[in-house]
Write a protein that holds these residues in place. Structure first.
Motif, short mmCIF file in Angstrom:
data_model
loop_
_atom_site.label_atom_id
_atom_site.label_comp_id
_atom_site.label_asym_id
_atom_site.label_seq_id
_atom_site.Cartn_x
_atom_site.Cartn_y
_atom_site.Cartn_z
N THR A 1 0.83 -1.20 0.00
CA THR A 1 0.00 0.00 0.00
C THR A 1 0.86 1.25 0.00
N VAL A 2 0.50 2.20 -0.88
CA VAL A 2 1.20 3.48 -0.97
C VAL A 2 0.18 4.60 -0.84
N GLY A 3 0.50 5.55 0.02
CA GLY A 3 -0.37 6.71 0.22
C GLY A 3 0.36 8.00 -0.08
N GLN B 1 4.62 2.31 9.83
CA GLN B 1 3.35 1.71 9.43
C GLN B 1 3.63 0.68 8.34
N LYS B 2 2.61 -0.13 8.05
CA LYS B 2 2.73 -1.08 6.95
C LYS B 2 2.39 -0.40 5.63
N ILE B 3 2.09 0.88 5.70
CA ILE B 3 1.77 1.65 4.51
C ILE B 3 2.95 2.55 4.20
N ASN B 4 3.36 2.56 2.94
CA ASN B 4 4.45 3.41 2.51
C ASN B 4 3.87 4.76 2.05
N PHE B 5 4.19 5.81 2.78
CA PHE B 5 3.70 7.14 2.40
C PHE B 5 4.77 7.88 1.64
N TYR B 6 4.34 8.73 0.73
CA TYR B 6 5.28 9.61 0.05
C TYR B 6 4.73 11.03 0.03
N THR B 7 5.66 11.97 -0.05
CA THR B 7 5.32 13.39 -0.08
C THR B 7 5.87 14.01 -1.36
#
Length: 180
Positions: A69-71, A85-91
């Motif tokens: 998952t990517v947010g 988190q198990k979610i990879n966030f990007y900015t």
């Protein structure tokens, strides 16, 4: 939209179209029965998206799917919920001016051959569009919208345009459809 943003958008559109022509994606339909590897791409423009997608991702894991998952966060820095988190966030710092990922894990996500990629936003942000349109996923699923041309399975949510309903309807259709 400012003049500079408009120019960036147009240049990004040309880059995306050029890359799609040079490296066309091999589309293949997967239903829930056949899929094993699932990607989820979403944005955090609505703060309710994060907990909803987190639960969706966890539910898919419990069902036995391999899930990545990517947010996207429209900011320069990650807020606290993006850490560990198990979610990879990007900015915005993780992408070039044209939306192309700089971060290695984003490039890996974009090049991953997911059986299904749930695109849980109709965001028109340059980086979100870049990743959604150039993703190597076999089958892209999301809501009918102005940007749904990037999708292989478009879900018409009727009047209930919530993220929860999009997820529910997507799973419903992917369960009903049989591939022979």
């Amino acid at each position: 939209m400012s003049l500079i943003q408009s120019i960036k958008q147009q240049l990004s559109n040309r880059i995306i179209k050029s890359k799609l022509r040079k490296h066309p994606r091999k589309k293949e339909f997967y239903n829930l029965e056949r899929a094993k590897n699932i990607g989820i791409l979403f944005d955090t423009e609505d703060e309710k998206n994060y907990p909803t997608v987190k639960k969706f991702s966890e539910d898919l894991l419990k069902m036995g799917f391999k899930v990545e998952t990517v947010g996207w966060i429209n900011a320069s820095e990650l807020p606290d919920f993006g850490i560990a988190q198990k979610i990879n966030f990007y900015t915005n710092k993780d992408v070039k001016w044209n939306g192309e990922p700089i971060a290695e894990d984003l490039n890996k996500f974009m090049n991953q051959r997911f059986d299904l990629l749930f695109i849980l936003s109709d965001s028109d942000h340059i980086s979100f569009r870049y990743i959604a349109e150039l993703s190597n996923a076999a089958c892209k699923v999301g809501a009918v919208s102005q940007s749904s041309g990037r999708l292989d399975l478009m879900i018409d949510q009727g009047k209930n345009k919530t993220l929860e309903n999009l997820i529910k309807e997507s799973l419903n259709y992917l369960s009903l459809i049989k591939k022979h």
